[in-house]
Design a protein around this motif. Structure first.
Motif, PDB file in Angstrom:
ATOM      1  N   UNK A 298       0.823  -1.158   0.005  1.00 36.29           N
ATOM      2  CA  UNK A 298      -0.067   0.025  -0.106  1.00 36.29           C
ATOM      3  C   UNK A 298       1.015   1.115  -0.064  1.00 36.29           C
ATOM      4  N   UNK A 299       0.552   2.444  -0.192  1.00 40.90           N
ATOM      5  CA  UNK A 299       1.159   3.607  -0.315  1.00 40.90           C
ATOM      6  C   UNK A 299       0.538   4.582   0.592  1.00 40.90           C
ATOM      7  N   UNK A 300       1.282   5.561   0.715  1.00 43.51           N
ATOM      8  CA  UNK A 300       0.966   6.800   1.490  1.00 43.51           C
ATOM      9  C   UNK A 300       1.678   8.122   1.547  1.00 43.51           C
ATOM     10  N   UNK A 301       1.098   9.170   1.664  1.00 44.34           N
ATOM     11  CA  UNK A 301       2.028  10.334   1.451  1.00 44.34           C
ATOM     12  C   UNK A 301       2.227  10.733   3.066  1.00 44.34           C
ATOM     13  N   UNK A 302       2.073  10.112   3.944  1.00 45.71           N
ATOM     14  CA  UNK A 302       1.988  10.591   5.292  1.00 45.71           C
ATOM     15  C   UNK A 302       2.495   9.446   6.034  1.00 45.71           C
ATOM     16  N   UNK A 303       3.920   9.577   6.437  1.00 41.82           N
ATOM     17  CA  UNK A 303       4.449   8.616   7.391  1.00 41.82           C
ATOM     18  C   UNK A 303       3.721   8.234   8.455  1.00 41.82           C
ATOM     19  N   UNK A 304       3.430   9.586   9.349  1.00 42.03           N
ATOM     20  CA  UNK A 304       3.150   9.637  10.705  1.00 42.03           C
ATOM     21  C   UNK A 304       1.556   8.944  10.825  1.00 42.03           C
ATOM     22  N   UNK A 305       0.974   8.709   9.621  1.00 42.71           N
ATOM     23  CA  UNK A 305      -0.312   7.963   9.770  1.00 42.71           C
ATOM     24  C   UNK A 305      -0.279   6.802   9.714  1.00 42.71           C
ATOM     25  N   UNK A 306       0.930   6.223   9.027  1.00 43.39           N
ATOM     26  CA  UNK A 306       0.764   4.571   8.736  1.00 43.39           C
ATOM     27  C   UNK A 306       2.032   3.975   9.679  1.00 43.39           C
ATOM     28  N   UNK A 307       2.710   4.768  10.616  1.00 46.08           N
ATOM     29  CA  UNK A 307       3.791   3.925  11.196  1.00 46.08           C
ATOM     30  C   UNK A 307       3.405   2.929  12.242  1.00 46.08           C
ATOM     31  N   UNK A 308       2.308   3.310  12.902  1.00 49.58           N
ATOM     32  CA  UNK A 308       1.924   2.674  14.237  1.00 49.58           C
ATOM     33  C   UNK A 308       1.700   1.239  13.947  1.00 49.58           C
ATOM     34  N   UNK A 309       1.326   0.629  12.870  1.00 49.76           N
ATOM     35  CA  UNK A 309       1.237  -0.934  12.932  1.00 49.76           C
ATOM     36  C   UNK A 309       2.971  -1.538  12.329  1.00 49.76           C
ATOM     37  N   UNK A 310       3.652  -0.637  12.379  1.00 50.46           N
ATOM     38  CA  UNK A 310       4.779  -1.359  11.766  1.00 50.46           C
ATOM     39  C   UNK A 310       5.751  -2.063  12.756  1.00 50.46           C
ATOM     40  N   UNK A 311       6.515  -3.107  12.302  1.00 49.89           N
ATOM     41  CA  UNK A 311       7.389  -3.769  13.085  1.00 49.89           C
ATOM     42  C   UNK A 311       8.962  -3.165  12.808  1.00 49.89           C
ATOM     43  N   UNK A 312       9.026  -2.681  11.566  1.00 51.57           N
ATOM     44  CA  UNK A 312      10.083  -2.254  11.219  1.00 51.57           C
ATOM     45  C   UNK A 312      10.059  -0.861  10.150  1.00 51.57           C
ATOM     46  N   UNK A 313      10.718   0.236  10.403  1.00 51.78           N
ATOM     47  CA  UNK A 313      10.684   1.075   9.496  1.00 51.78           C
ATOM     48  C   UNK A 313      12.070   1.313   8.607  1.00 51.78           C
ATOM     49  N   UNK A 314      11.904   1.224   7.178  1.00 43.80           N
ATOM     50  CA  UNK A 314      13.244   1.575   6.597  1.00 43.80           C
ATOM     51  C   UNK A 314      13.293   2.563   6.031  1.00 43.80           C
ATOM     52  N   UNK A 315      14.131   3.593   6.124  1.00 44.27           N
ATOM     53  CA  UNK A 315      14.233   4.741   5.363  1.00 44.27           C
ATOM     54  C   UNK A 315      15.252   4.759   4.303  1.00 44.27           C
ATOM     55  N   UNK A 316      14.606   5.238   3.255  1.00 44.79           N
ATOM     56  CA  UNK A 316      15.423   5.327   2.102  1.00 44.79           C
ATOM     57  C   UNK A 316      15.073   6.516   1.129  1.00 44.79           C
TER      58      UNK A 316
END
Ligand SMILES: CC(=O)CC(=O)SCCNC(=O)CCNC(=O)[C@H](O)C(C)(C)COP(=O)(O)OP(=O)(O)OC[C@H]1O[C@@H](n2cnc3c(N)ncnc32)[C@H](O)[C@@H]1OP(=O)(O)O
Ligand SMILES: NC(=O)C1=CN([C@@H]2O[C@H](COP(=O)(O)OP(=O)(O)OC[C@H]3O[C@@H](n4cnc5c(N)ncnc54)[C@H](O)[C@@H]3O)[C@@H](O)[C@H]2O)C=CC1
Length: 350
Positions: free
Chosen positions: A137-155
């Protein structure tokens, strides 16, 4: 070689355990929203229960859902590989058009993979493509989607301040167990991590371009990264079908510490007129068996990224001639000719 990263101190960070709860907004731009009831319950649980745990109590997180920040060539590649190995991935970019292009690119590359992998079973190939696409899925709002993440990979762009800003914002919103990782080519992981309060759950996870093809992942630990975090990322890399190597947080880690000086020396050789760009590339391909020559590879990596790396290293080591400014690189970048991704660099691609 002097240390580029050396001697920097990690700033003391405030504890975010008591930070305000984030709003659980749905990612309205999400092309395939999977913010179903189960996700809400899981996010609520992780937020309230894991935040009550000390970081040392958060052990061996199995990575199921990841957020990839940056929908450029690397972010899209990481999302593709994670999605096709059964992970749910939210790909984030500030630019919605780039996200559309990224999903289209992922679909094209999955077709390429399926054609080979399921050459005698086209239906299985179609199923593989659809399954993988459903995982993205895609989003332009990282803050809105990060809550369910086990890992955040920044690129995202190779700029320390921009990377620190994104991680510092997400640190306040992500669950306590979430591991943060940067795909930086050259920046100090310690410096990027210093913008967060989760130093033990912060590492480098360095993929290679093109991500679906290159088998290596460098897993970079700082002096504060916990062994649990490193084990989790080493294991995750294997689940992606990659071969991980462990690296220290030193400039360029293993590969770029060796590769960048080689590419830069080739650019300087071209600037001195000691060989045409074509001859330099042919020489290294046929003389050393490399799949691409150094100038071709610079275009492939992205000349903007090459310049970010060189500027950062040269600022930290101004007396080192290896990192001195390159006239041709500066000129091409100033003209917006970033290489393959913009259609022109040392070579033309249109
Ligand atoms: C800067 C940093 O921080 C670190 C870095 O990443 S440095 C850069 C590291 N990368 C490199 O050195 C890349 C060097 N180049 C190469 O390995 C090769 O030129 C290349 C793989 C990019 C392209 O190879 P090629 O033979 O010229 O082209 P092509 O035939 O299209 O592709 C080769 C294979 O890769 C596959 N492929 C290429 N790109 C792909 C993609 N994006 N997704 C899926 N598969 C892909 C093709 O399907 C093809 O597979 P088969 O051989 O099984 O049919
Ligand atoms: N290009 C390469 O060969 C490799 C690059 N890297 C590293 O990966 C990172 C990304 O590189 P590329 O994918 O090549 O760059 P790219 O230029 O293709 O993509 C970067 C993307 O980040 C987005 N972005 C910028 N700021 C953002 C923000 N604040 N939030 C969300 N998105 C944002 C941009 O819109 C762009 O789409 C860099 O750190 C680079 O050094 C690592 C390995 C190989």
């Amino acid at each position: 070689m002097q240390s580029v990263h050396g001697g920097r101190k990690v700033a003391a960070r405030r504890d975010h355990v008591t930070a305000d709860l984030p709003s659980r907004a749905r990612p309205s731009e999400s092309s395939r929203s999977r913010f179903d009831a189960r996700r809400h319950i899981m996010a609520f649980f992780t937020h309230h229960v894991c935040r009550g745990l000390s970081s040392s109590a958060v052990r061996n997180v199995a990575i199921k859902h990841l957020t990839v920040i940056g929908g450029g060539q690397m972010g899209a590649g990481i999302a593709q590989v994670a999605a096709s190995t059964g992970h749910s991935v939210t790909l984030v970019d500030t630019n919605g058009e780039i996200l559309k292009k990224a999903v289209k690119g992922i679909e094209g590359n999955l077709k390429r993979v399926a054609k080979k992998k399921f050459s005698d079973k086209p239906e299985s190939g179609e199923e593989f493509i659809q399954k993988a696409l459903q995982n993205v899925s895609t989003s332009t709002d990282a803050a809105a989607v990060v809550q369910g993440s086990d890992l955040v990979v920044e690129a995202i762009v190779e700029n320390l301040k921009v990377k620190q800003d994104i991680f510092s914002g997400l640190d306040k919103l992500a669950p306590a167990h979430t591991i943060f990782a940067s795909n930086t080519s050259s920046l100090s992981i310690t410096d990027i991590a210093s913008s967060t309060s989760r130093l033990d759950r912060f590492a480098g996870l360095h993929f290679f371009n093109p991500v679906p093809v290159m088998k290596l992942v460098e897993v970079i630990g700082t002096s504060a990264t916990s062994q649990e975090t490193l084990d989790c990322l080493l294991n995750f890399s294997k689940v992606l079908g990659k071969t991980p190597v462990s690296c220290k947080d030193t400039p360029g880690f293993i590969v770029n510490r060796l590769l960048l000086p080689y590419i830069i020396e080739a650019i300087r050789m071209y600037e001195r007129g000691h060989g045409s760009k074509e001859d330099i590339d042919i020489a290294m391909k046929l003389g050393c068996g490399y799949p691409m020559g150094p100038l071709e590879l610079a275009d492939y990596v992205g000349l903007d990224t090459m310049k970010f790396i060189m500027d950062y290293w040269s600022a930290a080591n101004p007396e080192n001639p290896s990192f001195a400014q390159s006239e041709s690189l500066n000129k091409l970048v100033a003209e917006g000719k970033f290489g393959k991704k913009t259609g022109e660099g040392f070579y033309k691609y249109k």
